[in-house]
Design an enzyme around this catalytic site. Structure first.
Site, PDB file in Angstrom:
ATOM      1  N   GLU A 211       0.836  -1.217   0.000  1.00  6.52           N
ATOM      2  CA  GLU A 211       0.000   0.000   0.000  1.00  6.52           C
ATOM      3  C   GLU A 211       0.868   1.263   0.000  1.00  6.52           C
ATOM      4  OE1 GLU A 211      -3.378  -0.148   2.668  1.00  6.52           O
ATOM      5  OE2 GLU A 211      -3.481   2.038   2.715  1.00  6.52           O
TER       6      GLU A 211
ATOM      7  N   LYS B  88      -7.771  -1.374  11.040  1.00 12.62           N
ATOM      8  CA  LYS B  88      -7.142  -1.773   9.768  1.00 12.62           C
ATOM      9  C   LYS B  88      -5.890  -0.923   9.534  1.00 12.62           C
ATOM     10  CE  LYS B  88      -6.401  -1.713   5.156  1.00 12.62           C
ATOM     11  NZ  LYS B  88      -5.450  -0.876   4.439  1.00 12.62           N
TER      12      LYS B  88
ATOM     13  N   ASP C  72       3.772 -15.009  11.175  1.00 14.15           N
ATOM     14  CA  ASP C  72       2.497 -15.441  10.612  1.00 14.15           C
ATOM     15  C   ASP C  72       1.460 -14.321  10.794  1.00 14.15           C
ATOM     16  OD1 ASP C  72       0.017 -16.591  10.184  1.00 14.15           O
ATOM     17  OD2 ASP C  72       0.511 -18.480  11.170  1.00 14.15           O
TER      18      ASP C  72
ATOM     19  N   HIS D  63      -2.225  10.177   0.624  1.00 18.44           N
ATOM     20  CA  HIS D  63      -2.392   8.876   0.001  1.00 18.44           C
ATOM     21  C   HIS D  63      -2.237   8.986  -1.515  1.00 18.44           C
ATOM     22  CE1 HIS D  63      -3.700   4.745  -0.027  1.00 18.44           C
ATOM     23  NE2 HIS D  63      -4.486   5.033  -1.048  1.00 18.44           N
TER      24      HIS D  63
HETATM   25  C1  MEV Z   1      -5.996   2.909   4.944  1.00 16.93           C
HETATM   26  O1  MEV Z   1      -5.233   1.781   4.565  1.00 16.93           O
HETATM   27  C2  MEV Z   1      -6.053   3.023   6.441  1.00 16.93           C
HETATM   28  C3  MEV Z   1      -6.951   4.138   6.990  1.00 16.93           C
HETATM   29  O2  MEV Z   1      -8.277   3.985   6.469  1.00 16.93           O
HETATM   30  C4  MEV Z   1      -6.964   3.991   8.477  1.00 16.93           C
HETATM   31  C5  MEV Z   1      -7.943   4.889   9.187  1.00 16.93           C
HETATM   32  O3  MEV Z   1      -8.950   5.289   8.607  1.00 16.93           O
HETATM   33  O4  MEV Z   1      -7.665   5.163  10.391  1.00 16.93           O
HETATM   34  C6  MEV Z   1      -6.465   5.480   6.559  1.00 16.93           C
END
Ligand code: MEV
Length: 438
Positions: free
Chosen positions: A85, A279, A295, A392
């Site tokens: 990513e 996530k 793992d 991003h």
């Molecule tokens: C993207 O990979 C992760 C985010 O969505 C985490 C978040 O929203 O805190 C940017």
């Protein structure tokens, strides 16, 4: 392709490639060339990779990167990360730099207990099973002596074996719930070997136990396996600083601190947000777990179960303002190893561990938790200030340009151009077309 293949695993690598390329791809020759291009030029290394799993036809590359300047317990670390990513490593590095000048990360191991269970069916009175268990408990330990000897020499081994009554869940269902200390090993093989021996001992001892009826003597072992839920194999990582030191963004420090607290509270309160919040944490955790040959599926499963331990999925990180100090921390279960598994086999895993100064499993737990916390800080910082897309999409720009077939000089011009412009699929396409038409 309508007929199943017989004995695929016994085919040579070339035969496997032939079969897959000719039956499932449009251009078999191109497929073969692609698969070969990703082979390692060093035949020994390639053989090693081939033998990690079955039916290998090529290698699957992920970027291997470094996030530098992590000050953890007053020691500087450069953290290796394997991840696809775009913005993850940049975000980690940014968070590391931010906290470098504010005291760095502090960590603490909360526990290192691993878990494994023998699941079995017993048709009889629980009180009798309990008495039997107390009488044979020592045999479980004695019968595994050859498996545990070397682990015990190093200070690890079986910590406890407990009989658990699960009859309320499923009629006749009981467990040997066992805990282990596996030191620098993740311990899956050690634990599973112990459990399978426990299961044998359980069946044998029950079969010859005089106080059992014939039905009770016939214990049915369903399975013996470690648990990836390790709530007592946990680490905490924290950052803190005076609120006035949160002074790098457009927002005033007090407002920034409040927004961060709100963002965390929302993730604590609401599962849809909590999942995305976590996530982002796993972006950091998985990347280091993968780079160090651990793992990541086990870690993922255990972490999310922990996040839902109160019956509702919630945030893994927390934040408070205490007086004029902002505190932000993560509390997370991580069962990791720095010996065994791939650690001495995969050349890049070996290198990743060397870069981390060959950490113990406890040290690696602390580094990984820090990577998760840093990632969450970076994500929330963007979310409550500029929004996530700015950073991003800047990082994603190169992927878009590569997809659009831009040349090196076009890429350079457009990276400059987008320093002060919003990156979207359409804006990049338009800018590229403009350059190409000139
Ligand atoms: C993207 O990979 C992760 C985010 O969505 C985490 C978040 O929203 O805190 C940017």
């Amino acid at each position: 392709m309508d007929t199943p293949v017989e004995g695929f695993s016994k085919l040579s690598k070339a035969e496997k490639i032939d079969w897959i390329a000719s039956n499932f791809t449009k251009n078999p020759e191109q497929t073969k060339q692609l698969l070969e291009r990703y082979w390692n030029t060093d035949k020994g290394v390639q053989k090693l990779h081939d033998e990690f799993i079955e039916n290998t036809i090529s290698n699957y590359y992920l970027p291997f990167a470094i996030a530098p300047n992590f000050l953890i317990n007053d020691k500087l670390h450069a953290i290796p990360m394997a991840i696809e990513e775009s913005s993850v490593v940049a975000a980690a590095s940014k968070a590391a730099k931010f906290w470098l000048s504010r005291g760095g990360f502090k960590t603490e191991i909360i526990g290192t207990e691993k878990v494994g269970q023998v699941h079995f069916i017993f048709k009889g009175e629980f009180e009798k099973l309990e008495r039997f268990f107390e009488e044979v408990k020592e045999d479980f330990v004695q019968d595994t002596a050859s498996i545990t000897r070397s682990m015990e020499k190093r200070g690890g081994g079986i910590s406890d074996i407990e009989l658990r009554n699960q009859d309320d869940n499923i009629e006749g269902y009981y467990q040997l719930h066992c805990t282990f200390e596996t030191l620098d090993a993740m311990g899956a093989n050690f634990i599973n070997s112990c459990l399978e021996q426990f299961a044998k001992t359980l069946k044998e001892k029950a079969a010859s136990y005089d106080n059992f009826t014939d039905a009770e003597k016939n214990i049915e072992v369903v399975m013996s396996i470690l648990s990836n839920y390790v709530p007592n194999c946990r680490v905490k990582a924290e950052v803190s600083c005076p609120i006035e030191a949160l002074n790098e963004d457009d927002l005033a420090p007090e407002e920034f601190a409040q927004k961060m607290i709100q963002a965390v509270r929302i993730a604590e309160a609401e599962p849809h947000r909590a999942v995305t919040h976590n996530k982002g944490i796993m972006n950091g955790i998985d990347a280091v777990v993968l780079a160090t040959g651990n793992d990541f599926r086990a870690v993922e499963a255990g972490v999310h179960a922990y996040a839902a331990k109160e019956g509702k999925y919630t945030s893994l990180t927390h934040a408070i303002i205490e007086g004029d100090v902002f505190r932000f921390w993560i509390d997370v279960p991580l069962a990791l190893g720095t010996v065994g598994g791939l650690t001495s086999l995969h050349p890049l895993v070996k290198l990743a561990l060397e870069i981390l100064q060959n950490p113990s499993a406890e040290e690696l737990m602390q580094i990984v938790a820090v990577a998760g916390l840093a990632q969450n800080f970076a994500a929330l910082r963007s979310l409550v200030t500029t929004g996530i897309q700015k950073g991003h999409m800047k990082m994603h720009l190169m992927n878009l340009l590569n997809q659009m077939g831009a040349t090196e000089s076009e890429k350079q011009q457009l990276v400059n151009h987008f320093k002060n412009q919003t990156v979207t699929n359409a804006s990049v396409k338009e800018a590229l077309q403009k350059i190409q038409s000139q």
